[in-house]
Design a protein around this motif. Structure first.
Motif, PDB file in Angstrom:
ATOM      1  N   MET A   1       0.819  -1.192   0.000  1.00 24.61           N
ATOM      2  CA  MET A   1       0.000   0.000   0.000  1.00 24.61           C
ATOM      3  C   MET A   1       0.861   1.254   0.000  1.00 24.61           C
ATOM      4  SD  MET A   1      -3.021   0.927  -0.088  1.00 24.61           S
ATOM      5  CE  MET A   1      -3.946   2.379   0.108  1.00 24.61           C
ATOM      6  N   LYS A   2       1.948   1.209   0.744  1.00 24.92           N
ATOM      7  CA  LYS A   2       2.847   2.356   0.807  1.00 24.92           C
ATOM      8  C   LYS A   2       3.497   2.602  -0.551  1.00 24.92           C
ATOM      9  CE  LYS A   2       6.043   4.222   4.168  1.00 24.92           C
ATOM     10  NZ  LYS A   2       6.916   3.931   5.278  1.00 24.92           N
ATOM     11  N   LEU A   3       3.806   1.530  -1.262  1.00 27.40           N
ATOM     12  CA  LEU A   3       4.410   1.638  -2.584  1.00 27.40           C
ATOM     13  C   LEU A   3       3.434   2.255  -3.584  1.00 27.40           C
ATOM     14  CD1 LEU A   3       6.974   1.010  -4.184  1.00 27.40           C
ATOM     15  CD2 LEU A   3       5.980  -1.208  -4.728  1.00 27.40           C
ATOM     16  N   VAL A   4       2.179   1.874  -3.509  1.00 36.85           N
ATOM     17  CA  VAL A   4       1.156   2.432  -4.403  1.00 36.85           C
ATOM     18  C   VAL A   4       1.002   3.928  -4.143  1.00 36.85           C
ATOM     19  CG1 VAL A   4      -1.302   2.395  -4.979  1.00 36.85           C
ATOM     20  CG2 VAL A   4      -0.064   0.248  -4.645  1.00 36.85           C
ATOM     21  N   LEU A   5       0.988   4.311  -2.873  1.00 38.91           N
ATOM     22  CA  LEU A   5       0.894   5.726  -2.521  1.00 38.91           C
ATOM     23  C   LEU A   5       2.093   6.501  -3.042  1.00 38.91           C
ATOM     24  CD1 LEU A   5      -0.700   7.909  -0.987  1.00 38.91           C
ATOM     25  CD2 LEU A   5       0.642   7.322   1.018  1.00 38.91           C
ATOM     26  N   ALA A   6       3.270   5.912  -2.948  1.00 37.38           N
ATOM     27  CA  ALA A   6       4.476   6.565  -3.463  1.00 37.38           C
ATOM     28  C   ALA A   6       4.387   6.759  -4.974  1.00 37.38           C
ATOM     29  CB  ALA A   6       5.702   5.754  -3.098  1.00 37.38           C
ATOM     30  N   TYR A   7       3.871   5.767  -5.695  1.00 38.03           N
ATOM     31  CA  TYR A   7       3.716   5.893  -7.144  1.00 38.03           C
ATOM     32  C   TYR A   7       2.693   6.969  -7.510  1.00 38.03           C
ATOM     33  CZ  TYR A   7       6.563   1.783  -8.134  1.00 38.03           C
ATOM     34  OH  TYR A   7       7.586   0.898  -8.258  1.00 38.03           O
ATOM     35  N   VAL A   8       1.592   7.001  -6.785  1.00 40.72           N
ATOM     36  CA  VAL A   8       0.564   8.008  -7.058  1.00 40.72           C
ATOM     37  C   VAL A   8       1.110   9.409  -6.805  1.00 40.72           C
ATOM     38  CG1 VAL A   8      -1.674   8.902  -6.284  1.00 40.72           C
ATOM     39  CG2 VAL A   8      -1.379   6.452  -6.654  1.00 40.72           C
ATOM     40  N   LEU A   9       1.822   9.610  -5.706  1.00 42.65           N
ATOM     41  CA  LEU A   9       2.424  10.916  -5.423  1.00 42.65           C
ATOM     42  C   LEU A   9       3.475  11.275  -6.464  1.00 42.65           C
ATOM     43  CD1 LEU A   9       2.772  10.886  -1.533  1.00 42.65           C
ATOM     44  CD2 LEU A   9       1.211  12.249  -2.923  1.00 42.65           C
ATOM     45  N   GLY A  10       4.238  10.300  -6.894  1.00 45.04           N
ATOM     46  CA  GLY A  10       5.237  10.547  -7.929  1.00 45.04           C
ATOM     47  C   GLY A  10       4.614  10.993  -9.238  1.00 45.04           C
ATOM     48  N   ILE A  11       3.509  10.371  -9.596  1.00 45.82           N
ATOM     49  CA  ILE A  11       2.807  10.760 -10.819  1.00 45.82           C
ATOM     50  C   ILE A  11       2.250  12.174 -10.683  1.00 45.82           C
ATOM     51  CG2 ILE A  11       0.748  10.284 -12.212  1.00 45.82           C
ATOM     52  CD1 ILE A  11       1.346   7.290 -11.727  1.00 45.82           C
ATOM     53  N   LEU A  12       1.682  12.492  -9.522  1.00 47.30           N
ATOM     54  CA  LEU A  12       1.141  13.837  -9.316  1.00 47.30           C
ATOM     55  C   LEU A  12       2.229  14.899  -9.350  1.00 47.30           C
ATOM     56  CD1 LEU A  12      -1.548  13.230  -6.564  1.00 47.30           C
ATOM     57  CD2 LEU A  12      -1.915  13.776  -8.965  1.00 47.30           C
ATOM     58  N   ILE A  13       3.412  14.560  -8.879  1.00 48.32           N
ATOM     59  CA  ILE A  13       4.510  15.520  -8.882  1.00 48.32           C
ATOM     60  C   ILE A  13       5.028  15.722 -10.302  1.00 48.32           C
ATOM     61  CG2 ILE A  13       6.892  15.858  -8.107  1.00 48.32           C
ATOM     62  CD1 ILE A  13       6.029  14.508  -5.470  1.00 48.32           C
ATOM     63  N   LEU A  14       5.068  14.671 -11.104  1.00 49.71           N
ATOM     64  CA  LEU A  14       5.546  14.775 -12.481  1.00 49.71           C
ATOM     65  C   LEU A  14       4.474  15.258 -13.452  1.00 49.71           C
ATOM     66  CD1 LEU A  14       7.708  11.559 -12.837  1.00 49.71           C
ATOM     67  CD2 LEU A  14       8.499  13.908 -12.753  1.00 49.71           C
ATOM     68  N   LEU A  15       3.248  15.307 -13.033  1.00 49.82           N
ATOM     69  CA  LEU A  15       2.134  15.631 -13.907  1.00 49.82           C
ATOM     70  C   LEU A  15       2.241  16.996 -14.600  1.00 49.82           C
ATOM     71  CD1 LEU A  15      -0.365  14.072 -14.728  1.00 49.82           C
ATOM     72  CD2 LEU A  15      -1.606  15.229 -12.936  1.00 49.82           C
ATOM     73  N   PRO A  16       2.699  18.057 -13.982  1.00 52.25           N
ATOM     74  CA  PRO A  16       2.743  19.347 -14.683  1.00 52.25           C
ATOM     75  C   PRO A  16       3.596  19.316 -15.952  1.00 52.25           C
ATOM     76  CG  PRO A  16       3.037  19.714 -12.361  1.00 52.25           C
ATOM     77  CD  PRO A  16       3.061  18.231 -12.571  1.00 52.25           C
ATOM     78  N   VAL A  17       4.720  18.662 -15.911  1.00 53.10           N
ATOM     79  CA  VAL A  17       5.568  18.587 -17.096  1.00 53.10           C
ATOM     80  C   VAL A  17       4.868  17.818 -18.206  1.00 53.10           C
ATOM     81  CG1 VAL A  17       7.771  17.732 -17.969  1.00 53.10           C
ATOM     82  CG2 VAL A  17       7.655  18.742 -15.697  1.00 53.10           C
ATOM     83  N   THR A  18       4.272  16.712 -17.845  1.00 54.00           N
ATOM     84  CA  THR A  18       3.559  15.887 -18.817  1.00 54.00           C
ATOM     85  C   THR A  18       2.365  16.631 -19.401  1.00 54.00           C
ATOM     86  OG1 THR A  18       4.192  13.958 -17.524  1.00 54.00           O
ATOM     87  CG2 THR A  18       2.470  13.640 -19.165  1.00 54.00           C
TER      88      THR A  18
END
Length: 130
Positions: A1-18
């Motif tokens: 569960m912690k890994l999934v949360l880390a991936y979701v936060l990572g995607i949200l952080i990278l989202l502006p560039v994308t």
């Protein structure tokens, strides 16, 4: 569960560039290669996402919530730009003023986003080396 949360936060952080790149390419295709208009529209869309991304990035790196500071600085920028517009023009035109404020927010948030990223990378390198 912690890994999934880390991936979701990572995607949200990278989202502006994308989002910026995808919307720029979309508007460039839609507007038949008008680069300036495409860039402006992509920046307008990305600004909204940057508000959240900057806050999430800061919270992720340092565990502190600076959303009030981000909102306060954004309001301060809007007030200063409105005051300058009021002093230089006889009549305030709301739509152009809001457009200038929104684009200034893009520049402000983009600078903060880049600073947070650079500091985060430097912290990670220092942590990894030591």
């Amino acid at each position: 569960m912690k890994l999934v949360l880390a991936y979701v936060l990572g995607i949200l952080i990278l989202l502006p560039v994308t989002i910026f790149i995808l919307s720029f390419l979309f508007f460039r295709k839609l507007l038949k290669k008008q680069v300036n208009s495409s860039f402006r529209l992509a920046a307008d869309i990305t600004t909204f996402v940057l508000f959240f991304s900057v806050t999430i990035s800061i919270t992720t790196l340092w565990g502190a919530t600076f959303s009030i500071v981000t909102i306060s600085i954004s309001l301060l920028i809007a007030m200063i730009m409105t005051y300058i517009d009021w002093r230089t023009q006889k009549e305030i035109k709301v739509v152009p003023l809001l457009r200038r404020i929104w684009r200034m927010q893009f520049l402000y948030l983009l600078i903060v986003y880049n600073i947070v990223w650079i500091v985060g990378i430097v912290q990670s390198v220092i942590f990894f080396v030591t």
